[in-house]
Design an enzyme around this catalytic site. Structure first.
Site, PDB file in Angstrom:
ATOM      1  CG  HIS B 421      11.310  33.258  -6.892  1.00  0.00           C
ATOM      2  ND1 HIS B 421      10.677  34.192  -5.715  1.00  0.00           N
ATOM      3  CD2 HIS B 421      11.952  32.522  -6.706  1.00  0.00           C
ATOM      4  CE1 HIS B 421      11.153  33.131  -4.616  1.00  0.00           C
ATOM      5  NE2 HIS B 421      11.693  32.307  -4.653  1.00  0.00           N
ATOM      6  CD  GLU B 422      13.267  37.821  -6.364  1.00  0.00           C
ATOM      7  OE1 GLU B 422      14.124  38.642  -7.018  1.00  0.00           O
ATOM      8  OE2 GLU B 422      12.357  37.739  -6.041  1.00  0.00           O
TER       9      GLU B 422
END
Lengths: 563, 563
Positions: B421-422
């Site tokens: 994620h990110e």
């Protein structure tokens, strides 16, 4: 194409690379030929697809439960195991004298990999039963074979191996389970066994436990260990004094019960002679280690095939140079970094499968020294690197791969057991460097075999493989020159890493030579994966051998109170 | 000692290494001193131990559920978040003008790491709220700050960031959520957002969504993106047109809801100006990336501490040379291979923590070029190598580590999200090599900073670090010499691997210099971990740079139909 395994690859490995048809020159396998091999491969694939794969996730979500009296496993497991047994697959590689098909091990391994890839947890019940039966066929009396082996091969009984104890996981010399000789020739077995896969369930008429125990008065250490057959039920049908003390709840591999068993004066029958327990158990253990390696490859392989299919379908982003936002997104397989993950995985899983089948063929042709030295690598390398393929399969799927709506996260969790059981990878490293490279000059035999491949190859990779293998030999000699095991073994895991990567590079060079100049996408894929392994993976070996050559004793000497 | 984090290490890093007390010379931090820093560290540790750690496993076992109208989260989560907010920790690093403590970022990071290590899933609700509030404080109007930021800092509202869409994960240029200007100055937002952490729940009075969308008529690509505040509830108290379309079920990180949200003509308020969405979102995103790195370090760190405690308690086996079976078994920390796993983990997690705090201090002192070039490394390196520490923690525990009766398998599953994620680690690699090393001469600034440390160090490791950093500069120049982004970026992940390991070696050399000749187990531990990193880890960089230097284009050129 199947997302369980790649049949085309198996055919390449079996027929074009290992020439398993040549095994039929051996009278044991004379009844066989490519037709029968293909038929069993077909059958395996079909049963794996129809009976094993469909309940793989359900096994994970609804793990076995114990209500205090019996263990409940979802019904699909029993149905799959019956289909497996009814097809004659438990005894596929067993001799005709006990009703087996007498298939070569190498073909049996390829067949069994379908089941491991489709559903590792369900396949484990069969694997343990086959290993148990093979051990008893080797060491059991004719009566024991009739009483236990035949029903196991028919699928009526299942088997386990009971080694570990709560206080002694990897350290078998600390086994304390006690065996007391009885007047009728049987033994009374008392103790607690831990981590017993398939240790209790209602999937079979009874369970044949093979239990490592110490006869009262036997010496300390592994020399005092003997092996006993301890059935869950007595001939009368009554329960033996073996009770389930509890089930372990695992990160993955959840469909296989994993039990703590309490033996409380259970009736056991000695296998052959007292004091032979460890040697006998290693018959099963070595086979189980190859089975663990095979399971690790199979899980990595199916993960790779799922990632590949996803990467071809999923549209996202554009190549860096062509960042025209109005251009349509491309399948992610077009992105170099996704290709890196896929090609790395391909090199791991196809390299690993090659090693599994190569090793299985060594069993068929009786090359035991090479088999012995490769066994720790066969167990540990796939359990590290094919697990890495599962990790990469999650990454290729992005956020989706992290959800339980996609299967790749389960493959990872299932495969994470493999570096642990049947001797942790650290134990394999000690076995390789501390024992197998020395035993029967094992390393020399290995390096000779690698050198023979390199010498007969015209590939530009051949000299790199040869140099690495020769350096491995030099470093090994240097490590043992002082005759100090503690020092020699201080970086055993790094040694295993290096030896493993060299062995897989060997598998790739050998496959490359078998592919020759053949045309077509399949062969191009082999050449690219080989190139990837030689250019991106083999170079890792340099720093590992540097460290070993330096004789670094940091890990041996350190004062661990400072950690 | 706490098994969440090592307070002694944090004190070393903050006071002996980074000299954070010197930050109080800055008027913003003039009210502070070691006493207030220590007080907030104490408070953080206490709340993490009492309110966050105890429900970590329960959050995993009883993940949030959605009954079609509301999301239920176990009550301990809300209680923990209230304790966190009531202690003033949401606004710890915020200015006094909005009620904050105005702590330096570096101290705030050390405090927040306690919560991430104790319970990553619960801490995520706070992290997203803090990032959201920081973005709006930077770009919002005074009214928006009053309406949204203050209630978030008080713990009454929570925040999210809504970027990804089902068809566009990493590729923000493909965002299709639509914004239509309304007569009253607001916008009507329509579209579907995916992977929204903390996207729905009943833990706060309302949820402040920050939504990336495209105003009707805006250009294609990222330039057409604008940012909108879309609250779950309208000022009237009625629900805005934001509905939960479903929850994702993850491998780990299960306590944080992860939602698919449907915006169906929802009322949104523009942040600042149209077309600024991506730049604004990166304000939050860059902070989130450091937060992800910090979370990865924290999970690896607590895993390491659990493994260390287990290795000191668990008795098993004997050293190879002393295989006297009658000798008592030793704690497994005595085995070199267990030490290898522990020392490797220590070098990863303490090296990672050093990088997190070093980077946070760059925010405090405004060294933005170095901060920018380090950000992709701060996100990706811990998410790979501190995850590796979690993997090793399972391995140190053996079979026990694979069961859900021990916490280490959850730490692994939780941490496995962080490479995804990110911005996946692959995206970070492209950001580093394709953008940050070029932007403001980022690589030169980084190599200068590394060289300055090496030049002033008398450690024998210093020349090795210097050589590696200089080679990184040479290789980078060579990669970009042809000005062909596709070619330069073909092996971007390998570049990130190399740069990451060099940066962590730098963190170790710098810590080593701070430790000096100080006596005691703590400093000896630092010296040994540094030695491990330089002797066992930094050498990995050689083959990576070799590959990059060779200009290998295998991954760029390959015909992926052959995979």
């Amino acid at each position: 194409m199947s997302m369980i395994l790649n049949r085309r690859d198996l055919e390449f490995l079996l027929y074009e690379w290992l020439d398993v048809e040549s095994l039929t020159a051996d009278p044991r396998f004379a009844e066989h030929g490519r037709e029968t091999f293909d038929a069993v491969l077909d059958l395996s694939q079909q049963i794996a697809e129809r009976e094993f794969a469909p309940h793989n996730r359900r096994s994970d979500l609804e793990e076995p439960t114990f209500d205090g009296s019996a263990v409940t496993v979802i019904p699909e497991v029993g149905k799959a195991l019956r289909a497996f047994a009814d097809a004659g697959l438990i005894s596929a590689t067993f001799p005709a004298s006990v009703g087996g098909m007498e298939l070569p091990q190498v073909v049996g391994r390829a067949c069994f990999a379908w089941f491991q890839a489709a559903n590792i947890a369900t396949s484990a019940y069969s694997m343990l039963t086959m290993g148990n039966a093979a051990l008893l066929l080797e060491y059991g009396t004719p009566e024991q074979i009739d009483t236990y082996v035949r029903p196991m091969l028919e699928g009526r009984y299942t088997g386990t191996m009971c080694l570990s104890e709560p206080q002694a996981g990897s350290s078998l010399s600390d086994v304390t389970t006690r065996a007391e000789r009885q007047d009728d020739g049987s033994y009374s077995i008392t103790g607690s066994k831990m981590w017993i896969s398939a240790g209790d369930h209602e999937l079979s008429e009874t369970i044949v436990h093979l239990v490592l125990a110490r006869v009262v008065g036997a010496p300390a250490g592994v020399k005092g260990l003997s092996l006993f057959i301890v059935p869950k039920h007595l001939p009368s049908g009554a329960r033996n004094n073996v009770t389930l003390a509890g089930l372990n709840h695992k990160m993955g591999f959840r469909g296989t019960t994993n039990a703590v068993l309490a033996f409380d004066g259970a009736t056991g029958h000695l296998v052959q002679a007292e004091g032979q327990g460890l040697a006998q158990m290693f018959h099963m253990m070595n086979e189980a280690r190859i089975g663990v390696g095979s399971g690790a490859v199979a899980l990595g392989y199916t993960g790779y095939l799922h990632a590949l299919a996803y990467a071809r379908e999923r549209l996202q982003g554009r190549p860096p140079a062509g960042k025209d936002p109005s251009a349509p997104p491309v399948p992610i397989v077009r992105h170099p970094d996704v290709r890196r993950m896929l090609l790395a995985s391909k090199s791991y899983v196809e390299g690993g499968m090659a090693l599994i089948l190569y090793t299985a063929k060594l069993v068929d042709v009786g090359e035991t020294v090479l088999l012995d030295v490769l066994t720790p690598i066969v167990k540990a390398w796939p359990s590290q690197w094919c697990l890495r393929a599962n990790d990469l399969a999650i990454q290729v799927h992005g956020g989706y791969g992290y959800t339980r709506e996609y299967p790749v996260e389960q493959f990872y969790r299932d495969n994470r057991l493999n570096p642990i059981h049947e001797g942790t990878d650290g134990i394999q490293a000690l076995d390789l460097l501390g024992r197998k490279v020395l035993l029967n000059d094992g390393l020399r035999v290995l390096v000779s075999a690698i050198s023979a491949t390199a010498d007969s190859s015209s590939s530009p990779y051949a000299p790199r493989l040869l140099a690495a293998a020769q350096r491995l030999a030099t470093v090994t000699a240097k490590l043992w020159a002082a005759g100090d095991p503690d020092k020699a073994l201080a970086n055993a895991s790094t040694y295993l890493d290096a030896a493993g990567h060299i062995v897989i590079a060997w598998m790739w060079l050998s496959q490359l030579d078998a592919a020759g100049d053949a045309e077509g996408a399949f062969y191009d894929g082999k050449r690219l994966a080989a190139r990837y392994f030689f250019d991106h993976e083999l170079p890792r070996v340099g720093p590992w051998l540097d460290l070993l050559e330096s004789g670094d004793t940091l890990l041996l000497d350190l004062d661990d109170t400072v950690l």
